[in-house]
Design an enzyme around this catalytic site. Structure first.
Site, short mmCIF file in Angstrom:
data_model
loop_
_atom_site.label_atom_id
_atom_site.label_comp_id
_atom_site.label_asym_id
_atom_site.label_seq_id
_atom_site.Cartn_x
_atom_site.Cartn_y
_atom_site.Cartn_z
N LYS A 93 10.39 -2.53 5.53
CA LYS A 93 10.33 -1.55 6.48
C LYS A 93 10.33 -0.07 5.70
CE LYS A 93 10.61 -3.32 10.60
NZ LYS A 93 9.60 -3.00 11.93
N SER A 136 10.10 -11.03 4.28
CA SER A 136 10.02 -9.44 4.91
C SER A 136 11.40 -8.71 4.73
CB SER A 136 9.30 -9.49 6.08
OG SER A 136 10.25 -10.21 6.93
#
Length: 418
Positions: free
Chosen positions: A67, A316
């Site tokens: 992110k 992720s």
């Protein structure tokens, strides 16, 4: 596991919200402030699933998530006036940390609105970067509404976690790095929440390698993008291990990208997500949260369509509460038969438990805990049962113990199996 097939939209990719050129520009903008994380082939996972599996370790970014890429790219495009006023974001955790960390680095005031149920570790880490943290609402949608209201009232720039082309382009830089290390990749399996990650990756990967297969993964509890792409109604609710992709309403920009560029969307169960988290820790010695392990969960659910292919997975995110991680690992041990609880009916007389535990010794089974019950039972007054928690080597070892107990006349059964 269920699959929703994406239907390509008309028009060329240049008409889409994010292009390959946008991703290339993002890479130049953010490259000096982020880690080009390792992309490594997993020999063991490749053997287990019958494919050549490459892992992109985005959990090794400073905030333990991809992110940062999109957040930083968005922040770098603020005007000087916007930087002075500050930014606001809503997030269940990883986007929050990315915005907070890079805002602090760049001297930009940051406010983050997070749902009340956000894992404590993510709240603490976000506040630790100097952001003003506001907990509001049970769901992300309630946090979003407050963040947008505050953005208007306080003249802050709203940094969307996924439906902003600059954010999407930042996330897409992952694909460029992966294909440079492993240019023979046939397929990328990417988590989908709101769709920012898979949108950026698709824009980049399709340009570099047009025939590459792109598969999205969502939790069965939150099939929002799959439902929108396929046109079916879905109830998105529940406590998912993958809270990072527990999004009820995908973005409009990301929807366009997914519909045009993504081949399939695979839905995975909570048990499959737990299994994936456990595999990454036990095999790769890397910590991944539920959303971070979603790509591997798709292989856990059904590896058959991917056998023999060169598969790229993005790990992720690695921000998982340690207590939750412990529960996931213990539940996986129970599924494998390596941790079990047995209920054995006994006669309430001296030496009875001794004779039973001798059988455990014969099989070299470790006893973790023993409890008796004489009162809250329907057994006769002279009867009792013992609940015995044990550790075994595997399911076969446990079955051998159970067979011996029953062969010697004991009423024995497994309880609380998951």
């Amino acid at each position: 596991m269920t699959v929703a097939q994406a239907q390509p939209i008309s028009g060329d990719s240049a008409a889409l919200p994010v292009t390959h050129e946008d991703v290339l520009a993002a890479r130049m903008a953010i490259r000096d402030a982020l880690i080009d994380t390792p992309c490594l082939k997993s020999r063991t996972l490749s053997e287990i699933f019958g494919a050549n599996i490459w892992l992109k370790f985005e959990n090794l970014q400073f905030t333990a998530s991809f992110k940062e890429r999109g957040a930083l790219n968005r922040l770098l495009h603020l005007t000087e006036e916007q930087r002075k006023r500050g930014v606001i974001a809503m997030s269940a955790g990883n986007h929050a940390q990315g915005v907070a960390y890079h805002s602090a680095r760049l001297g930009i005031p940051a406010t983050i609105v997070m749902p009340d149920g956000t894992p404590t570790v993510k709240v603490q880490q976000t506040a630790g970067h100097g952001a003003r943290v506001i907990l509001h609402g049970e769901k992300l949608e309630e946090a979003t509404a407050l963040a947008k209201q505050m953005a208007e009232e306080e003249e802050l720039v709203f940094v969307h976690p996924f439906d902003d082309p600059l954010v999407m382009a930042g996330q897409g830089t992952i694909a460029l790095e992966m294909l440079e290390v492993a240019p023979d990749l046939d397929c990328l399996i990417i988590p989908i929440g709101g769709g920012g990650l898979i949108s950026g990756i698709s824009a980049a990967a399709r340009a570099v390698k047009p025939d590459i297969q792109i598969i999205g993964v969502q939790a069965e509890l939150y099939p929002s993008m799959a439902a929108k792409v396929k046109g079916f109604e879905a109830i998105c609710d529940g406590d998912s291990l993958a809270e990072g992709i527990a999004v009820k309403y995908p973005g409009e920009n990301t929807y366009q990208m997914v519909k045009a560029l993504v081949d399939d969307i695979v839905l995975v169960s909570e048990a499959e997500l737990e299994r994936a988290v456990s595999l990454l820790l036990t095999i790769e010695k890397t910590v991944a949260e539920g959303a971070g392990a979603a790509g591997l969960a798709a292989l856990v659910a059904n590896a058959t369509p991917f056998r023999g292919k060169n598969i790229g997975l993005v790990i992720s995110g690695g921000n998982i509460d340690t207590r939750l991680l412990a529960n996931v690992l213990l539940r996986e041990l129970a599924r494998e038969g390596r941790l079990a609880r047995l209920r054995i009916r006994l006669k309430d007389r001296p030496g009875e438990l001794y004779h039973v535990t001798k059988i455990f010794h014969e099989h070299q089974v470790n006893i973790v805990d023993v409890s008796h019950q004489r009162v809250f039972t329907k057994l006769p007054a002279k009867g009792t049962y013992a609940d015995i928690e044990v550790e075994t080597r595997d399911r076969e070892h446990l079955d051998q113990l159970m067979n011996t107990l029953r062969a010697r006349g004991y009423d024995a059964r497994l309880i609380e199996a998951v």
